[in-house]
Design an enzyme around this catalytic site. Structure first.
Site, PDB file in Angstrom:
ATOM      1  N   PRO A 151       0.857  -1.178  -0.054  1.00 17.85           N
ATOM      2  CA  PRO A 151      -0.017   0.018   0.104  1.00 17.85           C
ATOM      3  C   PRO A 151       0.845   1.288   0.051  1.00 17.85           C
ATOM      4  CG  PRO A 151       0.071  -0.941   2.047  1.00 17.85           C
ATOM      5  CD  PRO A 151       0.810  -1.864   1.411  1.00 17.85           C
ATOM      6  N   LYS A 152       0.344   2.480  -0.689  1.00 19.40           N
ATOM      7  CA  LYS A 152       1.082   3.606  -0.646  1.00 19.40           C
ATOM      8  C   LYS A 152       0.302   4.405   0.557  1.00 19.40           C
ATOM      9  CE  LYS A 152       2.661   7.154  -3.653  1.00 19.40           C
ATOM     10  NZ  LYS A 152       2.630   8.324  -2.782  1.00 19.40           N
ATOM     11  N   VAL A 153       1.069   4.283   1.761  1.00 15.66           N
ATOM     12  CA  VAL A 153       0.272   4.785   3.027  1.00 15.66           C
ATOM     13  C   VAL A 153       0.569   6.268   2.928  1.00 15.66           C
ATOM     14  CG1 VAL A 153       0.717   4.897   5.408  1.00 15.66           C
ATOM     15  CG2 VAL A 153       1.038   2.847   4.212  1.00 15.66           C
ATOM     16  N   ASP A 164      -3.056   6.137  -0.735  1.00 16.68           N
ATOM     17  CA  ASP A 164      -3.341   7.005  -1.880  1.00 16.68           C
ATOM     18  C   ASP A 164      -3.010   6.237  -3.194  1.00 16.68           C
ATOM     19  OD1 ASP A 164      -0.626   7.218  -1.631  1.00 16.68           O
ATOM     20  OD2 ASP A 164      -0.760   9.258  -1.948  1.00 16.68           O
ATOM     21  N   GLY A 165      -2.906   4.769  -3.039  1.00 19.87           N
ATOM     22  CA  GLY A 165      -2.621   3.983  -4.075  1.00 19.87           C
ATOM     23  C   GLY A 165      -1.691   2.783  -3.567  1.00 19.87           C
TER      24      GLY A 165
END
Length: 571
Positions: free
Chosen positions: A134-136, A290-291
């Site tokens: 995950p793009k935290v 966010d991605g």
């Protein structure tokens, strides 16, 4: 928002210029602006970009989401190339206060546009194993350990230097103060401080202000123990550590930095990456994202030279952002639709933008009053968002084109609930809406008869009044383009059902104003309805003075009377 504003701006401009130079249809994407209008629009958008960037890097505030920023920046460079207009590059603001140098620059990541771009990227690495994380969505930080002891904690800053957060890190339980022995002589960890959330669903709540909350906490002079306990750490980089991700994740877990291993998974197909992205977007998570980030299992060695180089996004990792929840859009036109009741709805025509993986080309402003208040014209730049995750809506105007182009809306005095009961000049749109309502399930419920069917009948001159369809013959239908024998028969069956229609159904189909349930019964006759005065209507429970006037006007209108008499005579 760009992870590396200076380098990414130069790279984006170069790529945009190369793309524009090699794309034959580029002129189709260039706005139809005069040179002064283009200069004003580009300069003003540049100012907005600088404001957003400064707020993000200096204050930790995200004024717009990443997708909107990226789209606005692409438009900015594209339009610069369209009109050969260049602007001076504005460097990001330096971090406030005393700063420390990052042992390794925070490089940020390039971003994928769509599934096709992901496929291309993965195909070029088909012989390498890949992982997705995950793009935290938090605040980037560098942690430095020497002989196992935490010695430096550095905020992101300008990617080369950042503020000293060492004292604040002592309050954050998620940051180990000592690594268990045996630990390497020096360990440099790069990660994200995030706000702990419970069952956070990104698609519904967005980032929920999580990043701004963390930035606000870290901007305080001191952190409370409660605040520190609410901050988590996701480590995504270990530049001086093992080159393979499996070993890195295992060692991090040994040091009680478990998020990285817990939320990382090996992938072998674009479908697996897309599935992970959807999961982080639509399912409960302990933090905002966010991605996703896709990484090669083995990364190149981080040499000493890379420490001194300008921050450059690596080619062995890439980001794929979540579907856009808002977008920067160029208004290409303003259309005004007239509905069945005469309501005028302004609709903004847009240069296509993507929201939630859907292409959006139109957005409604809801009412003529809203358009008059906002005064949006072709050439304006706006932000659009998804309402409830489904319907695109206007959020705000960013840039107003100068000079202002003329727009001529319909005269609201020309349309009301009883206008356009026949096809006359200026009435096609409302008349067509009336017919579509008439044949819909709230009216006569004619199967197979849609707005397109009525448009074809209007264009052929067969329907100019709301009941002209009752006298159309099969031969006339069969001569219409695209209407063969089978469809003609279907339409005639819809126009002439075996049982006909009751009075109450006709009244609904013709747009009778809504009335109380006891105002119309199965035994009510048309003559008695037409004989009611405004006072008679108002005596009925649930009908106020305005509705009483509307009902009286409906039954007294000559065309409504003619339609009801003719239609009931044929039923």
């Amino acid at each position: 928002m760009p992870d590396n504003p200076r380098v990414l701006a130069r790279l984006t401009l170069f790529l945009c210029l190369m793309w524009l130079a090699t794309t034959p249809s580029v002129a189709d994407d260039c706005p139809d602006w005069s040179r002064p209008a283009a200069q004003n629009a580009i300069d003003t958008l540049g100012q907005r970009l600088a404001e957003w960037s400064n707020a993000y890097y200096r204050d930790g505030k995200r004024l717009v989401d990443d997708a909107t920023y990226d789209q606005a920046q692409r438009h900015y460079h594209q339009w610069q190339a369209c009109f050969d207009i260049q602007a001076a590059e504005t460097p990001p603001p330096p971090p406030a206060g005393s700063t420390l140098r990052h042992p390794y620059p925070l490089t940020g990541l390039n971003k994928l546009d769509d599934l096709a771009a992901l496929t291309d990227w993965m195909t070029r690495r088909q012989e390498r194993s890949l992982w997705v994380q995950p793009k935290v969505d938090g605040v980037a930080v560098t942690l430095v350990y020497e002989a196992g002891e935490l010695t430096r904690v550095i905020s992101r800053g300008d990617d080369l230097r950042g503020q000293n957060w060492y004292s604040k890190a002592q309050i954050i339980a998620a940051i180990p103060k000592q690594l268990p022995a045996p630990a390497p002589p020096q360990v440099t960890l790069q990660g994200e401080l995030y706000l702990r959330l419970k069952d956070h669903i990104q698609a519904e709540s967005g980032s929920a202000g999580a990043r701004s909350a963390i930035a606000g906490l870290m901007a305080r002079n001191t952190l409370t123990a409660d605040a520190g306990a609410n901050i988590g750490l996701f480590v995504w980089g270990w530049p001086d550590g093992p080159r393979d991700i499996e070993t890195r994740l295992s060692r991090l877990a040994d040091w009680d930095l478990t998020d990285s291993a817990r939320f990382s998974e090996a992938v072998d197909s674009t479908q697996a990456v897309a599935k992970a992205r959807q999961r982080w977007y639509r399912e409960p998570a302990p933090f905002a994202t966010d991605g996703v980030v896709i990484r090669q299992s083995h990364r190149p060695d981080q040499t000493s030279a890379s420490r001194e180089a300008a921050p450059t996004p690596p080619d062995w990792a890439i980001a794929w952002k979540h579907p856009s929840r808002s977008a920067h859009a160029l208004v290409t036109g303003v259309d005004f639709t007239v509905g069945r009741t005469g309501r005028i709805t302004p609709v903004l025509e847009l240069q296509p933008v993507e929201l939630d993986d859907r292409e959006i080309t139109r957005v409604s402003l809801g009412s003529l009053n809203r358009w008059q208040k906002e005064d949006i014209r072709p050439g304006d730049q706006i932000i659009v968002q998804l309402a409830g995750g489904i319907i695109p809506h206007f959020e705000q105007t960013l840039v107003r084109i100068q000079p202002r182009p003329a727009v001529s809306p319909p005269d609201p005095a020309a349309y009301d609930a009883l206008s356009c009961l026949q096809l006359t000049n200026g009435c096609r749109e409302q008349f067509l809406a009336r017919l579509t309502w008439l044949s819909g399930d709230q009216g006569l419920d004619m199967p197979g008869i849609s707005e397109g069917s009525w448009a074809a009948l209007i264009d052929a001159g067969l329907v100019r009044r709301l009941n002209d369809w009752q006298t159309i013959e099969e031969k006339e239908l069969r001569e219409l383009p695209g209407v063969g024998e089978a469809r003609a028969t279907q339409w005639l069956d819809a126009f002439h059902p075996t049982d006909g229609w009751r009075l109450s159904t006709w009244l609904e189909a013709l747009g009778m104003p809504p009335a109380a349930n006891d105002s119309l019964t199965p035994t009510t006759e048309l003559a008695s309805l037409q004989a009611r005065s405004i006072q008679d209507w108002q005596r009925l429970q649930g009908i106020g003075p305005i509705t009483a006037q509307e009902l009286h006007a409906f039954f007294q209108h000559p065309e409504i009377q003619r339609l009801l008499k003719a239609s009931l005579d044929r039923s």
